[in-house]
Design a protein around this motif. Structure first.
Motif, short mmCIF file in Angstrom:
data_model
loop_
_atom_site.label_atom_id
_atom_site.label_comp_id
_atom_site.label_asym_id
_atom_site.label_seq_id
_atom_site.Cartn_x
_atom_site.Cartn_y
_atom_site.Cartn_z
N VAL A 36 71.00 82.82 67.97
CA VAL A 36 70.54 81.94 69.05
C VAL A 36 70.79 80.47 68.70
CG1 VAL A 36 68.47 81.07 70.22
CG2 VAL A 36 68.83 83.53 69.99
N VAL A 37 70.52 80.10 67.46
CA VAL A 37 70.69 78.70 67.05
C VAL A 37 72.17 78.31 67.00
CG1 VAL A 37 70.36 77.09 65.14
CG2 VAL A 37 68.51 78.61 65.82
N SER A 38 73.03 79.26 66.63
CA SER A 38 74.45 78.94 66.44
C SER A 38 75.27 79.05 67.72
CB SER A 38 75.06 79.89 65.39
OG SER A 38 74.38 79.82 64.18
N ALA A 39 74.83 79.88 68.66
CA ALA A 39 75.67 80.24 69.80
C ALA A 39 76.00 79.10 70.77
CB ALA A 39 75.04 81.40 70.57
N PRO A 40 75.08 78.20 71.10
CA PRO A 40 75.42 77.15 72.08
C PRO A 40 76.63 76.33 71.67
CG PRO A 40 73.07 77.21 71.69
CD PRO A 40 73.68 78.10 70.66
N MET A 41 77.48 76.03 72.64
CA MET A 41 78.72 75.31 72.36
C MET A 41 78.49 73.80 72.34
SD MET A 41 81.39 77.05 71.73
CE MET A 41 81.34 78.79 71.37
N GLY A 42 77.86 73.34 71.27
CA GLY A 42 77.73 71.90 71.06
C GLY A 42 78.98 71.37 70.38
N PRO A 43 78.87 70.18 69.77
CA PRO A 43 80.04 69.59 69.10
C PRO A 43 80.66 70.49 68.05
CG PRO A 43 78.30 67.96 69.35
CD PRO A 43 77.72 69.27 69.77
N VAL A 44 79.83 71.17 67.25
CA VAL A 44 80.38 72.03 66.20
C VAL A 44 81.04 73.26 66.80
CG1 VAL A 44 79.80 73.45 64.20
CG2 VAL A 44 78.75 71.23 64.46
N GLY A 45 80.45 73.80 67.87
CA GLY A 45 81.07 74.93 68.54
C GLY A 45 82.46 74.59 69.06
N VAL A 46 82.58 73.40 69.64
CA VAL A 46 83.88 72.95 70.14
C VAL A 46 84.86 72.77 68.98
CG1 VAL A 46 85.11 71.10 71.34
CG2 VAL A 46 82.88 71.85 72.17
N LEU A 47 84.38 72.17 67.88
CA LEU A 47 85.24 72.01 66.71
C LEU A 47 85.73 73.36 66.20
CD1 LEU A 47 83.45 69.25 64.58
CD2 LEU A 47 85.68 69.08 65.69
N CYS A 48 84.83 74.33 66.16
CA CYS A 48 85.18 75.66 65.68
C CYS A 48 86.27 76.27 66.55
CB CYS A 48 83.95 76.55 65.66
SG CYS A 48 84.26 78.24 65.14
N VAL A 49 86.11 76.18 67.87
CA VAL A 49 87.09 76.75 68.79
C VAL A 49 88.42 76.04 68.66
CG1 VAL A 49 87.68 77.07 71.23
CG2 VAL A 49 85.37 77.60 70.42
N GLN A 50 88.39 74.70 68.67
CA GLN A 50 89.62 73.93 68.62
C GLN A 50 90.37 74.14 67.30
OE1 GLN A 50 90.94 72.55 71.02
NE2 GLN A 50 89.52 71.57 72.42
N ARG A 51 89.61 74.20 66.21
CA ARG A 51 90.27 74.41 64.92
C ARG A 51 90.84 75.81 64.80
NH1 ARG A 51 85.89 71.26 60.97
NH2 ARG A 51 86.65 69.15 61.45
N THR A 52 90.17 76.79 65.40
CA THR A 52 90.70 78.15 65.40
C THR A 52 92.01 78.20 66.17
OG1 THR A 52 88.46 79.08 65.29
CG2 THR A 52 90.22 80.55 66.01
N LEU A 53 92.05 77.50 67.31
CA LEU A 53 93.25 77.50 68.14
C LEU A 53 94.38 76.71 67.49
CD1 LEU A 53 91.65 76.92 71.67
CD2 LEU A 53 92.65 79.04 70.80
N ASN A 54 94.06 75.56 66.90
CA ASN A 54 95.10 74.65 66.41
C ASN A 54 95.47 74.85 64.95
OD1 ASN A 54 95.05 73.43 68.96
ND2 ASN A 54 93.46 71.97 68.33
N LYS A 55 94.52 75.31 64.13
CA LYS A 55 94.76 75.39 62.70
C LYS A 55 94.75 76.81 62.16
CE LYS A 55 92.49 70.89 61.98
NZ LYS A 55 91.45 70.17 61.20
N GLY A 56 94.08 77.71 62.87
CA GLY A 56 93.98 79.08 62.39
C GLY A 56 92.54 79.52 62.24
N ARG A 57 92.35 80.82 62.18
CA ARG A 57 90.99 81.37 62.17
C ARG A 57 90.20 80.96 60.93
NH1 ARG A 57 89.07 87.70 61.97
NH2 ARG A 57 86.84 87.26 62.21
#
Length: 234
Positions: A36-57
């Motif tokens: 519950v604490v981790s799931a909301p897409m705040g700044p870190v969530g966006v960073l995680c998604v963007q880095r997965t897409l641009n840099k790798g999993r």
């Protein structure tokens, strides 16, 4: 009816309602709180998604690890801070009000999550950097937001998570919070990696709305369950 009556007699005779702890239940609560604490897409969530897409999993997941380390620090601070008031839960009426408060706070958080735009004012660097650097930046971004303490307070109050004078059990509980957070980041990066060609910024907003809706529904169920005494956490 006889079993329920006997359980009630046993609970009434216990000097403290948490004297007998269901370890599995505590672990499940911890995993739930971590997600519950981790799931909301705040700044870190966006960073995680963007880095997965641009840099790798691996870069996306290490971003989540950095956030999870920050979360467990706040989880411990919140737990230690709340432990001195948890004796109030020996009174069932006080426990009732704490759970009502937790449900309302969770609902407000879900509503905020649903209405927010996590992409606003987000700037992602194009530099790949090291895994350590990516994890460190995620840690700094998360640790700089102490408001997460209120979310932990809401989760702890609703789930009656904090158990005073049981350090071993609480150590397992906090470890399960960290495990739940890691489980979320592992699952998110796995999903993003699988659908990377179809993923867009709008997808992040949709995920946030879905998470917000789930949190609101769960908080409403908890509220109704508490008001009508449909369940207990001990």
């Amino acid at each position: 009816m006889g079993i329920v009556f006997c359980n009630k007699l046993i609970q009434d005779k216990l000097p403290f309602p948490f004297d007998q702890i269901n370890i599995l239940e505590l672990l499940l609560k911890g995993v739930f709180i971590g997600v519950v604490v981790s799931a909301p897409m705040g700044p870190v969530g966006v960073l995680c998604v963007q880095r997965t897409l641009n840099k790798g999993r691996s870069y996306g997941f290490i971003t989540g690890v950095g956030a999870a380390i920050s979360d467990i620090i706040y989880a411990l601070l919140t737990g230690f801070g709340m432990s001195f008031v948890m004796d109030l839960i020996t009174d069932h009426q006080n426990k009732f009000y704490l759970q009502i408060f937790g449900s309302i706070l969770l609902f407000i958080f879900g509503l905020y999550c649903f209405r927010s735009n996590p992409m606003k004012n987000i700037h992602v660097s194009g530099k790949k950097g090291t895994l350590f650097h990516n994890g460190l930046t995620a840690f700094i971004v998360t640790i700089s937001n102490p408001l997460i303490i209120f979310l932990f307070m809401a989760c702890y109050a609703q789930a009656a998570f904090v158990v005073p004078d049981h350090p071993f059990e609480m150590s397992l509980g906090y470890a399960s919070i960290f495990g739940g957070a890691l489980l979320w980041w592992w699952g998110l990066t796995w999903l993003i990696d699988k659908v990377r060609e179809k993923f867009s910024n709008k997808s992040i907003i949709y995920i946030n709305r879905l998470i917000g809706s789930i949190v609101m529904v769960l908080s409403a169920i908890m509220f109704i369950g508490t008001v009508f005494n449909l369940y207990t956490f001990y």
